[in-house]
Design a protein around this motif. Structure first.
Motif, PDB file in Angstrom:
ATOM      1  N   MET A  59       0.879  -1.331   0.057  1.00 29.88           N
ATOM      2  CA  MET A  59      -0.160  -0.035   0.310  1.00 29.88           C
ATOM      3  C   MET A  59       0.968   1.335   0.085  1.00 29.88           C
ATOM      4  SD  MET A  59      -3.203   0.252   2.572  1.00 29.88           S
ATOM      5  CE  MET A  59      -2.355   1.178   3.948  1.00 29.88           C
ATOM      6  N   LEU A  60       1.851   0.889   0.827  1.00 32.04           N
ATOM      7  CA  LEU A  60       2.936   2.286   0.779  1.00 32.04           C
ATOM      8  C   LEU A  60       3.509   2.548  -0.487  1.00 32.04           C
ATOM      9  CD1 LEU A  60       4.842   2.237   4.376  1.00 32.04           C
ATOM     10  CD2 LEU A  60       3.078   3.851   3.540  1.00 32.04           C
ATOM     11  N   ASP A  61       3.915   1.575  -1.232  1.00 30.83           N
ATOM     12  CA  ASP A  61       4.412   1.331  -2.484  1.00 30.83           C
ATOM     13  C   ASP A  61       3.639   2.105  -3.627  1.00 30.83           C
ATOM     14  OD1 ASP A  61       6.501  -0.078  -1.722  1.00 30.83           O
ATOM     15  OD2 ASP A  61       5.730  -1.730  -2.612  1.00 30.83           O
ATOM     16  N   GLU A  62       2.244   1.761  -3.228  1.00 31.66           N
ATOM     17  CA  GLU A  62       1.170   2.367  -4.063  1.00 31.66           C
ATOM     18  C   GLU A  62       1.125   3.980  -3.752  1.00 31.66           C
ATOM     19  OE1 GLU A  62      -0.535   0.860  -6.441  1.00 31.66           O
ATOM     20  OE2 GLU A  62      -1.854   2.707  -6.860  1.00 31.66           O
ATOM     21  N   VAL A  63       1.209   4.386  -2.560  1.00 31.55           N
ATOM     22  CA  VAL A  63       0.919   5.709  -2.092  1.00 31.55           C
ATOM     23  C   VAL A  63       2.044   6.602  -2.742  1.00 31.55           C
ATOM     24  CG1 VAL A  63       0.871   7.015   0.046  1.00 31.55           C
ATOM     25  CG2 VAL A  63      -0.575   5.083  -0.278  1.00 31.55           C
ATOM     26  N   GLN A  64       3.011   5.831  -2.434  1.00 34.63           N
ATOM     27  CA  GLN A  64       4.423   6.512  -2.840  1.00 34.63           C
ATOM     28  C   GLN A  64       4.462   6.846  -4.202  1.00 34.63           C
ATOM     29  OE1 GLN A  64       8.219   4.671  -2.163  1.00 34.63           O
ATOM     30  NE2 GLN A  64       9.286   6.321  -1.755  1.00 34.63           N
ATOM     31  N   ALA A  65       4.045   5.839  -4.960  1.00 37.66           N
ATOM     32  CA  ALA A  65       4.100   6.031  -6.608  1.00 37.66           C
ATOM     33  C   ALA A  65       2.840   7.265  -6.941  1.00 37.66           C
ATOM     34  CB  ALA A  65       3.475   4.716  -7.224  1.00 37.66           C
ATOM     35  N   ARG A  66       1.835   7.335  -6.306  1.00 38.29           N
ATOM     36  CA  ARG A  66       1.085   8.135  -6.729  1.00 38.29           C
ATOM     37  C   ARG A  66       1.140   9.355  -6.235  1.00 38.29           C
ATOM     38  NH1 ARG A  66      -5.082   5.628  -5.634  1.00 38.29           N
ATOM     39  NH2 ARG A  66      -4.655   3.736  -6.907  1.00 38.29           N
ATOM     40  N   GLU A  67       2.014   9.509  -5.144  1.00 36.92           N
ATOM     41  CA  GLU A  67       2.302  11.148  -4.506  1.00 36.92           C
ATOM     42  C   GLU A  67       3.625  11.406  -5.659  1.00 36.92           C
ATOM     43  OE1 GLU A  67       5.055  11.294  -1.765  1.00 36.92           O
ATOM     44  OE2 GLU A  67       4.497  13.376  -0.832  1.00 36.92           O
ATOM     45  N   ALA A  68       4.247  10.572  -6.240  1.00 42.22           N
ATOM     46  CA  ALA A  68       5.380  10.993  -7.166  1.00 42.22           C
ATOM     47  C   ALA A  68       4.508  11.314  -8.377  1.00 42.22           C
ATOM     48  CB  ALA A  68       6.192   9.741  -7.600  1.00 42.22           C
ATOM     49  N   THR A  69       3.538  10.858  -8.865  1.00 45.66           N
ATOM     50  CA  THR A  69       2.929  11.104  -9.951  1.00 45.66           C
ATOM     51  C   THR A  69       1.971  12.528  -9.603  1.00 45.66           C
ATOM     52  OG1 THR A  69       2.013   8.793 -10.060  1.00 45.66           O
ATOM     53  CG2 THR A  69       0.814  10.485 -11.795  1.00 45.66           C
ATOM     54  N   LEU A  70       1.569  12.746  -8.469  1.00 43.68           N
ATOM     55  CA  LEU A  70       0.830  14.009  -8.149  1.00 43.68           C
ATOM     56  C   LEU A  70       1.876  14.968  -8.144  1.00 43.68           C
ATOM     57  CD1 LEU A  70      -2.003  14.495  -7.199  1.00 43.68           C
ATOM     58  CD2 LEU A  70      -1.320  14.446  -4.862  1.00 43.68           C
ATOM     59  N   ARG A  71       3.016  14.871  -7.703  1.00 40.69           N
ATOM     60  CA  ARG A  71       4.191  15.856  -7.489  1.00 40.69           C
ATOM     61  C   ARG A  71       4.619  16.249  -8.914  1.00 40.69           C
ATOM     62  NH1 ARG A  71       8.286  14.617  -2.908  1.00 40.69           N
ATOM     63  NH2 ARG A  71       6.640  14.736  -1.392  1.00 40.69           N
ATOM     64  N   ALA A  72       4.617  15.322  -9.768  1.00 40.61           N
ATOM     65  CA  ALA A  72       4.900  15.601 -11.337  1.00 40.61           C
ATOM     66  C   ALA A  72       4.040  16.416 -11.955  1.00 40.61           C
ATOM     67  CB  ALA A  72       5.193  14.330 -11.908  1.00 40.61           C
ATOM     68  N   THR A  73       2.611  15.907 -11.746  1.00 38.52           N
ATOM     69  CA  THR A  73       1.435  16.685 -12.265  1.00 38.52           C
ATOM     70  C   THR A  73       1.520  17.968 -11.744  1.00 38.52           C
ATOM     71  OG1 THR A  73       0.243  14.680 -12.004  1.00 38.52           O
ATOM     72  CG2 THR A  73      -1.027  16.583 -12.730  1.00 38.52           C
ATOM     73  N   ASN A  74       1.804  18.327 -10.386  1.00 44.84           N
ATOM     74  CA  ASN A  74       1.896  19.535  -9.871  1.00 44.84           C
ATOM     75  C   ASN A  74       2.878  20.235 -10.596  1.00 44.84           C
ATOM     76  OD1 ASN A  74      -0.233  19.446  -8.200  1.00 44.84           O
ATOM     77  ND2 ASN A  74       1.093  18.838  -6.124  1.00 44.84           N
ATOM     78  N   SER A  75       4.137  19.648 -10.720  1.00 44.12           N
ATOM     79  CA  SER A  75       5.198  20.506 -11.255  1.00 44.12           C
ATOM     80  C   SER A  75       4.885  21.106 -12.647  1.00 44.12           C
ATOM     81  CB  SER A  75       6.561  19.918 -11.077  1.00 44.12           C
ATOM     82  OG  SER A  75       6.373  18.604 -11.909  1.00 44.12           O
ATOM     83  N   ALA A  76       4.265  19.895 -13.293  1.00 40.84           N
ATOM     84  CA  ALA A  76       3.956  20.309 -14.738  1.00 40.84           C
ATOM     85  C   ALA A  76       2.836  21.333 -14.948  1.00 40.84           C
ATOM     86  CB  ALA A  76       3.239  19.001 -15.265  1.00 40.84           C
ATOM     87  N   LEU A  77       1.803  21.264 -13.633  1.00 39.13           N
ATOM     88  CA  LEU A  77       0.765  22.274 -13.750  1.00 39.13           C
ATOM     89  C   LEU A  77       1.459  23.736 -13.464  1.00 39.13           C
ATOM     90  CD1 LEU A  77      -2.425  21.001 -11.951  1.00 39.13           C
ATOM     91  CD2 LEU A  77      -2.137  21.894 -14.116  1.00 39.13           C
TER      92      LEU A  77
END
Lengths: 188, 643
Positions: free
Chosen positions: B235-253
């Motif tokens: 679950m932590l793996d998943e959360v970490q991956a999602r957080e990374a994606t979110l961060r990437a999206t945020n920086s893209a935004l």
């Protein structure tokens, strides 16, 4: 100072004792005096047999004989008592003895008061045969009998001579000795 | 502070609400319960067996007593019987002992204390034990030599309560000891459960407190807890991956936002430049008006000498030309922006092009006393471009170079042909360009700010025009500068597809002053504005043409029929008849079929041009018309007609 509870308890005990004396006293006196002396002596003769060991005689005895001399009353009392009674496994018989020669294999010889004077010679004639000589004389033991009936306070008691018993090769149980008035020989 | 809480803080005793605490609680509760049940079972069993054995003991006691008392009863000895009974004193449980003869008469008795009841007067009808209310009564016959002599009566106290109390004490001790042992065992054994949970709790705290999703619990066997731990980790793996994606999206935004902000800033900048441009435009348009007004006033003075009048005329002419150039540039840029400018490609030599451009810029170059050197490839090159527009682009660069350079500078024009492209480089030793202005150099309305205050002025559309023109030709323009005060380089680049090497070529470039004297023509000029018509006629006359002037369409038709001119220049907006109709009529005449027809209007739109073409015009010029332009068109027409 006594408390009320203690006073009541003491009173209860006193009352109970009085009640006990009134109810039981007369009946006890009556029953102890009821049997005739002869009957008591007959019963004692039989009961004494249970506390005395006779030496083995090669299994020759087929019955237990109580021979009676000098007291028909005792004899008759015995004859009423003993049927269907046994000592050890042997059936008990009571027989009158006119002469000592008729003693045979009898285990107990009772010499009644009528022959007290002959007691001493009778004992000597019995010798060391395994016969329990029982007497009812004032000087039974000194005459050589093993058990002698006495009257103490209107009760039939008895005294035992271990010397005589040993002379005859008999062993008298200590239980019997515990209820004897006097035990002679080997110090009690 | 209590000892317990101290121990608790040191984790000797776990907190009650922790899993460890709960497990220990469960162990203690179950152990305690099991021990209590076992104790009760044992107590029950023991009590029952105890009672049995106790009764058996009592029975044995009675039998022994019966045996020992038998002689006393047999020989009626009350004293001995009493002594025998008194022997029961040694047995504390026995409260009452009594002997009866066969007739049921009390023979002798023993009572332990005065508080015990007296023996019953008559013994019970039964033999054996009888339990009643914590008391046991026992009747044993006295038998001697098979003869029943009487009865023994015993009464004892069944002391169950004392026994229960004793047993309970023992059991409580055993339970406490058992629980202590269970506690120690469970503390050791429960590590298999609490350790993974503790590890998981630690990671969970890290996640909650620090938002750190990188730590993992690890592997803890294959039981249920191990599965939970593994699930937690994945679950932590998943959360970490999602957080990374979110961060990437945020920086893209946020970068997108930055781009948008930059675009907004660019828009604002463009808006600002437009405002500046309007101000500059007003300024630039107004500037020539003052000298013109002065010149006109001077000419109106009757006492003015001929020289003064001539000077005034030249001033007016120069200023008007300047305004016209300004407006032309403006219109051109506008056309390019809207995609309305069409190229008229025709073969032209490179040298002719350069010469035309140099010629256009020459007045300014000479005025500022710049030196100019031109270097072209040796082989003659023919270009397939719009000659007018290409030379316009080049002359713009030359004009800029001359303009943004202090007097006495030097301008170098170098053309070279490579495999990919033909490049024309214009280099100057002027004020140069800062890196800040580079990105916006070719945008509309941009003008080097430091240059604004210069006398030359300008709208800042020249370079945008150059870029647009080069773009139309499939080429490009680039700028370079080492910095302010370091001079600058502009390079025009044309694709090689537009270049041809020509072996023998004849110059066909419309350079106004380059060729031999132009053939003189007969020109008809018609405009209802008398001043405009007359001044233009004067200029054209000076250029050597024979000029006829009319002030209406009808006049133009009449003059044409009479004079048979080579070219007719018609104003479209004449009151009696529109220029279009006049043109149609002229084309309808025998003399007008081959005449050169030039329309002059105040409207430079494409639709107007198309309308003019449909009406029969060869060319369409926008007011104010440069006499040179007419001269060029007429000269080319006459040459093409010449044998």
């Amino acid at each position: 100072m006594l408390t009320t509870a203690k006073r009541e308890r003491i009173l209860g005990t006193v009352l109970a004792a009085v009640f006990w004396a009134v109810l039981c006293g007369p009946r006890t006196a009556h029953t102890t005096e009821m049997p005739e002396q002869d009957e008591v002596e007959a019963a004692y003769l039989y009961r004494i047999a249970g506390y005395v060991d006779w030496p083995e005689s090669g299994g020759t005895h087929r019955d237990f004989t109580i021979a009676v001399m000098g007291s028909d009353a005792v004899l008759h009392a015995l004859q009423r008592l003993v049927p269907n009674h046994t000592v050890g496994s042997l059936p008990v018989h009571a027989r009158r003895l006119k002469k000592l020669d008729e003693l045979g294999t009898a285990q107990i010889l009772f010499v009644g008061p009528e022959l007290s004077d002959e007691l001493k010679s009778l004992v000597s004639r019995v010798g060391n045969r395994p016969v329990l000589v029982v007497s009812a004389s004032d000087h039974g033991l000194s005459d050589g009998s093993c058990v002698n009936f006495l009257s103490v306070d209107h009760h039939i008691r008895f005294e035992v001579s271990l010397t005589a018993a040993e002379h005859s090769g008999l062993k008298v149980s200590s239980e019997l000795l515990s209820v004897a008035v006097r035990v002679q020989g080997h110090g009690k | 502070m209590s000892l317990f809480s101290t121990l608790q803080r040191r984790r000797v005793f776990p907190r009650a609400n922790s899993v460890r605490g709960k497990l220990i609680g469960i162990v203690l509760a179950t152990t305690g319960l099991a021990l209590v049940v076992a104790a009760i079972a044992m107590l029950t069993y023991d009590l029952s067996t105890f009672r049995k054995s106790w009764i058996a003991d009592l029975s044995a006691e009675a039998q022994i007593l019966a045996l020992s008392i038998a002689p006393a009863v047999a020989f009626d000895d009350h004293d001995v019987a009493s002594r025998n009974l008194e022997a029961m004193q040694a047995r504390s449980a026995i409260r009452i002992a009594a002997a009866y003869n066969l007739d049921g008469v009390l023979y002798a008795s023993y009572t332990r204390s005065s508080q015990d009841p007296a023996p019953p007067i008559v013994p019970m009808s039964y033999t054996g034990a009888h339990v009643e209310g914590g008391q046991v009564e026992f009747i044993q016959p006295i038998v001697q030599n098979g003869e029943r002599l009487g009865f023994i009566y015993l009464r004892a106290k069944d002391d169950v309560r004392a026994r229960i109390a004793t047993y309970s004490g023992i059991f409580i001790l055993a339970i406490l000891l058992g629980m202590v042992v269970a506690l120690l065992a469970s503390v050791t054994l429960q590590k298999g459960i609490t350790e993974p949970l503790d590890a998981m709790a630690k990671v969970a705290h890290q996640v909650i407190d620090h938002r750190d999703y990188s730590s993992r619990v690890g592997t803890f066997g294959r039981d249920e807890i191990g599965t939970v731990v593994a699930a937690f980790d994945s679950m932590l793996d998943e959360v970490q991956a999602r957080e990374a994606t979110l961060r990437a999206t945020n920086s893209a935004l946020s970068s997108e936002v930055a781009v948008r902000i930059a675009a907004e800033a660019a828009l604002r900048d463009a808006d600002r430049r437009k405002d500046e441009f309007l101000a500059t435009l007003a300024h630039e348009l107004r500037n020539p008006l003052a000298p013109i007004r002065h010149a006109v006033k001077l000419m109106e003075v009757p006492a003015a000498t001929h020289t003064q009048k001539e000077w005034s005329r030249q001033v007016i002419s120069r200023q008007v030309q300047r305004m016209a150039l300004l407006l032309d540039d403006l219109l051109d840029v506008s056309r390019i922006t809207r995609g309305r400018l069409e190229l008229r490609r025709s073969p032209v030599t490179l040298s002719a092009l350069v010469a035309a451009a140099v010629e256009a810029a020459r007045p300014l170059i000479e005025a500022k006393q710049h030196s100019l050197s031109v270097s072209l490839p040796e082989e003659p090159l023919e270009l397939d471009v719009d000659p007018l527009r290409m030379s316009q682009a080049l002359s713009n660069l030359l004009t800029n170079a001359a303009k943004y350079m202090d007097a006495g500078g030097s301008i170098t024009v170098t053309a070279s042909l490579s495999v990919q492209a033909l490049t024309i480089m214009v280099r100057d030793t002027g004020i140069g360009l800062s890196t800040a202005v580079m990105p916006h150099l070719f945008e509309m309305f941009s003008q080097v700010e430091s240059a604004i205050d210069r006398a030359e002025g300008g709208l800042g559309i020249g370079l945008a025009l150059v870029k647009g023109l080069m773009g139309l030709h499939g080429g490009s323009v680039t700028a370079r500068s080492a910095g302010l005060g370091q001079g600058s380089e502009f390079e025009l680049s044309l694709p090689v597809s537009a270049v041809r090497i020509k072996s023998n070529m004849t110059p066909t470039v419309p350079t106004a002053h380059a060729a031999a004297p132009s053939p003189r023509g007969r020109l008809l000029l018609a405009d209802d504005n008398h001043d405009a018509a007359d001044t233009m006629a004067e200029i054209l006359s000076v250029m050597g043409h024979q000029v006829f002037v009319g002030h209406s369409s009808q006049e133009a038709l009449d003059l044409g029929a009479r004079e048979h001119p080579d070219a007719i220049i018609l104003d479209i907006g004449m009151p009696d008849m529109s220029g279009y109709e006049a043109a149609t009529r002229i084309r309808g005449q025998s003399w007008g079929v081959r005449v050169l027809l030039i329309a002059v209007t105040g409207w430079g739109g494409a639709a107007d041009k198309e309308k003019a073409r449909a009406a029969g015009f060869d060319h369409h010029l926008t007011k104010p018309v440069d006499p040179e332009e007419i001269e060029t068109l007429v000269t080319r027409f006459l040459r093409s007609r010449a044998p």
